[in-house]
Design a protein around this motif. Structure first.
Motif, PDB file in Angstrom:
ATOM      1  N   SER A   1      -5.877 -48.646 -43.878  1.00 52.62           N
ATOM      2  CA  SER A   1      -6.287 -48.269 -42.527  1.00 52.62           C
ATOM      3  C   SER A   1      -7.711 -48.764 -42.253  1.00 52.62           C
ATOM      4  CB  SER A   1      -6.239 -46.747 -42.356  1.00 52.62           C
ATOM      5  OG  SER A   1      -6.853 -46.363 -41.136  1.00 52.62           O
ATOM      6  N   MET A   2      -7.917 -49.327 -41.053  1.00 50.03           N
ATOM      7  CA  MET A   2      -9.237 -49.809 -40.663  1.00 50.03           C
ATOM      8  C   MET A   2     -10.025 -48.775 -39.870  1.00 50.03           C
ATOM      9  SD  MET A   2      -7.914 -53.522 -39.348  1.00 50.03           S
ATOM     10  CE  MET A   2      -9.466 -53.926 -38.571  1.00 50.03           C
ATOM     11  N   GLY A   3      -9.438 -47.607 -39.657  1.00 48.30           N
ATOM     12  CA  GLY A   3     -10.131 -46.610 -38.835  1.00 48.30           C
ATOM     13  C   GLY A   3     -10.111 -46.966 -37.361  1.00 48.30           C
ATOM     14  N   VAL A   4      -9.108 -47.735 -36.940  1.00 47.27           N
ATOM     15  CA  VAL A   4      -8.933 -48.112 -35.531  1.00 47.27           C
ATOM     16  C   VAL A   4      -7.569 -47.561 -35.092  1.00 47.27           C
ATOM     17  CG1 VAL A   4      -8.716 -50.015 -33.892  1.00 47.27           C
ATOM     18  CG2 VAL A   4     -10.321 -50.194 -35.816  1.00 47.27           C
ATOM     19  N   TYR A   5      -7.579 -46.609 -34.157  1.00 50.55           N
ATOM     20  CA  TYR A   5      -6.346 -45.942 -33.749  1.00 50.55           C
ATOM     21  C   TYR A   5      -6.168 -46.029 -32.233  1.00 50.55           C
ATOM     22  CZ  TYR A   5      -7.689 -43.343 -38.042  1.00 50.55           C
ATOM     23  OH  TYR A   5      -8.099 -42.979 -39.293  1.00 50.55           O
ATOM     24  N   ILE A   6      -4.934 -46.246 -31.789  1.00 49.16           N
ATOM     25  CA  ILE A   6      -4.586 -46.024 -30.383  1.00 49.16           C
ATOM     26  C   ILE A   6      -3.562 -44.891 -30.342  1.00 49.16           C
ATOM     27  CG2 ILE A   6      -3.409 -46.934 -28.341  1.00 49.16           C
ATOM     28  CD1 ILE A   6      -4.613 -49.638 -28.904  1.00 49.16           C
ATOM     29  N   PHE A   7      -3.872 -43.891 -29.551  1.00 45.48           N
ATOM     30  CA  PHE A   7      -2.959 -42.754 -29.373  1.00 45.48           C
ATOM     31  C   PHE A   7      -2.516 -42.678 -27.920  1.00 45.48           C
ATOM     32  CE2 PHE A   7      -5.589 -41.399 -32.980  1.00 45.48           C
ATOM     33  CZ  PHE A   7      -4.631 -40.926 -33.870  1.00 45.48           C
ATOM     34  N   THR A   8      -1.296 -42.272 -27.725  1.00 46.97           N
ATOM     35  CA  THR A   8      -0.883 -41.823 -26.392  1.00 46.97           C
ATOM     36  C   THR A   8      -1.564 -40.476 -26.169  1.00 46.97           C
ATOM     37  OG1 THR A   8       1.214 -43.005 -26.552  1.00 46.97           O
ATOM     38  CG2 THR A   8       1.094 -41.169 -24.969  1.00 46.97           C
ATOM     39  N   TRP A   9      -2.393 -40.404 -25.148  1.00 40.23           N
ATOM     40  CA  TRP A   9      -3.322 -39.266 -25.037  1.00 40.23           C
ATOM     41  C   TRP A   9      -2.607 -37.918 -24.955  1.00 40.23           C
ATOM     42  CZ3 TRP A   9      -7.371 -37.058 -26.363  1.00 40.23           C
ATOM     43  CH2 TRP A   9      -7.962 -36.011 -25.658  1.00 40.23           C
ATOM     44  N   LYS A  10      -1.520 -37.850 -24.230  1.00 31.94           N
ATOM     45  CA  LYS A  10      -0.810 -36.578 -24.095  1.00 31.94           C
ATOM     46  C   LYS A  10      -0.380 -36.044 -25.462  1.00 31.94           C
ATOM     47  CE  LYS A  10       3.307 -34.534 -21.902  1.00 31.94           C
ATOM     48  NZ  LYS A  10       4.517 -34.820 -21.081  1.00 31.94           N
ATOM     49  N   VAL A  11       0.104 -36.944 -26.321  1.00 28.76           N
ATOM     50  CA  VAL A  11       0.564 -36.528 -27.659  1.00 28.76           C
ATOM     51  C   VAL A  11      -0.623 -36.134 -28.529  1.00 28.76           C
ATOM     52  CG1 VAL A  11       1.776 -37.287 -29.745  1.00 28.76           C
ATOM     53  CG2 VAL A  11       2.578 -38.032 -27.494  1.00 28.76           C
ATOM     54  N   LEU A  12      -1.680 -36.969 -28.502  1.00 26.97           N
ATOM     55  CA  LEU A  12      -2.849 -36.656 -29.337  1.00 26.97           C
ATOM     56  C   LEU A  12      -3.475 -35.328 -28.926  1.00 26.97           C
ATOM     57  CD1 LEU A  12      -4.947 -37.334 -31.480  1.00 26.97           C
ATOM     58  CD2 LEU A  12      -6.210 -38.613 -29.732  1.00 26.97           C
TER      59      LEU A  12
ATOM     60  N   THR B   1     -14.723 -48.090 -20.285  1.00 25.20           N
ATOM     61  CA  THR B   1     -15.122 -46.687 -20.379  1.00 25.20           C
ATOM     62  C   THR B   1     -15.167 -46.296 -21.855  1.00 25.20           C
ATOM     63  OG1 THR B   1     -14.058 -46.238 -18.258  1.00 25.20           O
ATOM     64  CG2 THR B   1     -14.588 -44.333 -19.646  1.00 25.20           C
ATOM     65  N   VAL B   2     -16.366 -45.996 -22.331  1.00 28.00           N
ATOM     66  CA  VAL B   2     -16.563 -45.788 -23.767  1.00 28.00           C
ATOM     67  C   VAL B   2     -17.429 -44.543 -23.988  1.00 28.00           C
ATOM     68  CG1 VAL B   2     -17.454 -46.776 -25.918  1.00 28.00           C
ATOM     69  CG2 VAL B   2     -16.494 -48.283 -24.150  1.00 28.00           C
ATOM     70  N   GLY B   3     -16.892 -43.576 -24.704  1.00 29.04           N
ATOM     71  CA  GLY B   3     -17.673 -42.417 -25.118  1.00 29.04           C
ATOM     72  C   GLY B   3     -18.178 -42.633 -26.529  1.00 29.04           C
ATOM     73  N   VAL B   4     -19.481 -42.414 -26.751  1.00 32.22           N
ATOM     74  CA  VAL B   4     -20.079 -42.603 -28.082  1.00 32.22           C
ATOM     75  C   VAL B   4     -20.494 -41.234 -28.601  1.00 32.22           C
ATOM     76  CG1 VAL B   4     -21.833 -43.782 -29.430  1.00 32.22           C
ATOM     77  CG2 VAL B   4     -20.897 -44.882 -27.373  1.00 32.22           C
ATOM     78  N   LEU B   5     -19.825 -40.774 -29.660  1.00 25.80           N
ATOM     79  CA  LEU B   5     -20.062 -39.431 -30.178  1.00 25.80           C
ATOM     80  C   LEU B   5     -21.135 -39.481 -31.256  1.00 25.80           C
ATOM     81  CD1 LEU B   5     -16.696 -39.853 -29.710  1.00 25.80           C
ATOM     82  CD2 LEU B   5     -16.934 -37.378 -29.853  1.00 25.80           C
ATOM     83  N   THR B   6     -22.287 -38.910 -30.953  1.00 25.17           N
ATOM     84  CA  THR B   6     -23.419 -38.948 -31.878  1.00 25.17           C
ATOM     85  C   THR B   6     -23.712 -37.547 -32.402  1.00 25.17           C
ATOM     86  OG1 THR B   6     -25.063 -38.649 -30.125  1.00 25.17           O
ATOM     87  CG2 THR B   6     -24.400 -40.907 -30.642  1.00 25.17           C
TER      88      THR B   6
ATOM     89  N   VAL C   1     -12.491 -36.875 -21.789  1.00 28.57           N
ATOM     90  CA  VAL C   1     -11.331 -37.773 -21.731  1.00 28.57           C
ATOM     91  C   VAL C   1     -10.481 -37.444 -20.501  1.00 28.57           C
ATOM     92  CG1 VAL C   1      -9.255 -38.574 -22.931  1.00 28.57           C
ATOM     93  CG2 VAL C   1     -11.322 -38.034 -24.247  1.00 28.57           C
ATOM     94  N   ASP C   2     -10.219 -36.158 -20.290  1.00 28.03           N
ATOM     95  CA  ASP C   2      -9.365 -35.757 -19.162  1.00 28.03           C
ATOM     96  C   ASP C   2      -9.958 -36.165 -17.817  1.00 28.03           C
ATOM     97  OD1 ASP C   2      -7.257 -34.724 -20.569  1.00 28.03           O
ATOM     98  OD2 ASP C   2      -7.942 -32.638 -20.486  1.00 28.03           O
ATOM     99  N   MET C   3     -11.277 -36.304 -17.768  1.00 25.53           N
ATOM    100  CA  MET C   3     -11.929 -36.696 -16.514  1.00 25.53           C
ATOM    101  C   MET C   3     -11.418 -38.049 -16.028  1.00 25.53           C
ATOM    102  SD  MET C   3     -16.009 -36.480 -15.856  1.00 25.53           S
ATOM    103  CE  MET C   3     -16.442 -37.793 -16.994  1.00 25.53           C
ATOM    104  N   TYR C   4     -10.957 -38.894 -16.986  1.00 34.11           N
ATOM    105  CA  TYR C   4     -10.454 -40.223 -16.622  1.00 34.11           C
ATOM    106  C   TYR C   4      -8.927 -40.303 -16.661  1.00 34.11           C
ATOM    107  CZ  TYR C   4     -15.318 -41.519 -17.049  1.00 34.11           C
ATOM    108  OH  TYR C   4     -16.680 -41.595 -16.879  1.00 34.11           O
ATOM    109  N   ASP C   5      -8.277 -39.211 -17.049  1.00 32.17           N
ATOM    110  CA  ASP C   5      -6.811 -39.096 -17.024  1.00 32.17           C
ATOM    111  C   ASP C   5      -6.123 -40.327 -17.616  1.00 32.17           C
ATOM    112  OD1 ASP C   5      -4.315 -38.024 -16.512  1.00 32.17           O
ATOM    113  OD2 ASP C   5      -4.253 -38.757 -14.438  1.00 32.17           O
ATOM    114  N   PRO C   6      -6.505 -40.745 -18.845  1.00 36.27           N
ATOM    115  CA  PRO C   6      -5.959 -41.996 -19.397  1.00 36.27           C
ATOM    116  C   PRO C   6      -4.546 -41.809 -19.960  1.00 36.27           C
ATOM    117  CG  PRO C   6      -7.353 -40.971 -21.020  1.00 36.27           C
ATOM    118  CD  PRO C   6      -7.419 -40.082 -19.798  1.00 36.27           C
ATOM    119  N   GLU C   7      -3.799 -42.915 -20.025  1.00 41.01           N
ATOM    120  CA  GLU C   7      -2.527 -42.911 -20.724  1.00 41.01           C
ATOM    121  C   GLU C   7      -2.748 -43.003 -22.235  1.00 41.01           C
ATOM    122  OE1 GLU C   7       0.541 -42.636 -19.417  1.00 41.01           O
ATOM    123  OE2 GLU C   7      -0.370 -42.357 -17.437  1.00 41.01           O
TER     124      GLU C   7
END
Length: 419
Positions: A190-201, A53-58, A113-119
């Protein structure tokens, strides 16, 4: 519908340092490596890492990029439950606005993002060249119980001031972030690659959005804000090939990296394929007197001349007695007879007529030398026609766009030859 993780690719940047290559398209849509566009690497990394599942922001010049990605079929992301989704700015009953910054772009798509309720949410830049298994980074993020994990790589300390620098403790926890410091304390960029816990972000995005003094940017605002809040943030070390191809010279250099005897970026790794839209060109034709060395040649090409240490995209024609060295020829370029090209990027559908000299040959005899600080690389824009016997020196940009009348006029004043 619930996903453990989804990816958001930031692909709306203009890429102004690439000059005429991004006059009509967004930076992630720029060609690279003989058959790819830059965004193919982020999309393929997602596919290979098991992220479906990938969102591409253009935003900037999105038409070609939107059309190219489509439903994500080329990357195996065309699926009903998830898949690739283009996310441009949009209007609501309260109005609408352009993406103000990287963080605001994600904020405006909280609903998606919320539509998929990710961790977890993986945030990527769509304009870097690398291969990376994000599933290993996610595993590290979970093991650390992190709120945020940032991919970093060691860079030469003398170049560290060009990057966002992470200063860490012995266990990898980030204690300080410096955005392009004059005197860096470490070389972890930083490589511009981030993983966030969605609730915190999500909480930080909402807080940042209502700060009138914020630039709504991950590097300038969200990461420093999380550090001040004492969130658990860890650095994830990466030691593979990674390239920001944000300038004409770095784009040329990244292409040349692929031609080394043992390239750091292996495009032939069957276990980590880089996917791209297929063009279904016919096979290439190599004439009996043609000579090709240390080069990549895509389909649909016709080659009568010499090609050395170069990247040749599909549909390129190279005439007799023509020499192409250390160059990148994008799709459907036509090079006529008796042409010499060295250290150049030639844009899509450009035509170089007979007898031209382009690049680092016989500098004393060259008639044109427009210093645009490309570090010796000549850039010819898409659909540009270079007239017969024209000589163009290193470090020049030539194109057919109206905005570049100044360049054309400069050329016109020199010995009366126009393009």
């Amino acid at each position: 519908m619930k996903k453990e993780i989804l990816a958001m690719i930031l692909a709306g940047g203009q890429g102004s340092r690439l000059g005429i290559l991004t006059k009509t398209l967004a930076k992630p849509a720029v060609y690279f490596g003989g058959k790819y566009r830059i965004i193919d690497f982020s999309l393929s990394n997602c596919k290979n890492s098991g992220i479906d599942t990938v969102g591409v922001l253009t935003q900037y010049k999105p038409l070609l990029l939107n059309n190219y990605i489509g439903k994500g079929e080329a990357w195996g992301l065309n699926r009903k439950d998830g898949g690739a989704t283009i996310l441009p700015p949009y209007m609501t009953e309260e109005g609408g606005e352009w993406y103000k910054g990287t963080a605001n772009a994600i904020f405006q798509n909280i609903g998606y993002v919320d539509m998929y309720d990710p961790e977890y949410v993986l945030i990527l830049s769509g304009d870097h060249i690398y291969t990376m298994d994000y599933s290993l980074m996610l595993k590290y993020h979970k093991e650390k119980g992190a709120d945020a994990t940032i991919a970093v790589m060691e860079v030469p300390i003398e170049e560290a001031s060009r990057f966002g620098i992470m200063n860490t403790r012995s266990d990898g926890r980030i204690k300080e972030f410096e955005e392009k410091p004059n005197v860096p304390k470490s070389n972890l960029a930083s490589m511009g690659v981030y993983i966030f816990t969605w609730k915190v972000l999500k909480e930080h995005l909402q807080k940042d959005e209502y700060n009138p003094y914020s630039n709504n940017d991950f590097g300038k605002n969200i990461i420093p804000q999380m550090l001040r809040n004492n969130n658990k943030m860890f650095a994830y070390s990466f030691d593979g090939y990674w390239k920001d191809v944000g300038t004409v010279h770095s784009l040329w250099e990244g292409n040349m990296d692929l031609l080394k005897e043992t390239p750091e970026l292996d495009l032939y790794d069957s276990k980590w394929r880089i996917y791209s839209e297929e063009t279904n060109e016919s096979p290439s034709f190599i004439a009996k007197d043609a000579v090709i060395k240390q080069s990549m040649i895509n389909d649909g090409c016709t080659i009568y001349g010499n090609v050395e240490n170069s990247i040749i995209f599909e549909g390129v024609y190279i005439g007799k007695n023509t020499k192409v060295r250390n160059s990148v020829l994008m799709p459907n370029v036509r090079i006529e007879e008796d042409v010499v090209i060295d250290k150049a990027i030639i844009g899509e559908d450009a035509i170089i007529k007979s007898g031209c000299y382009i690049g680092s040959f016989d500098q004393d005899s060259l008639e044109y030398n427009i210093d645009v600080t490309n570090k010796d690389v000549v850039l010819i824009g898409e659909k540009t026609i270079i007239d017969e016997a024209l000589k163009i020196s290193i470090n020049s940009i030539i194109c057919e766009y109206d905005e570049d009348e100044i360049i054309k006029e400069t050329l016109m004043k020199k010995k009366g030859v126009a393009i």
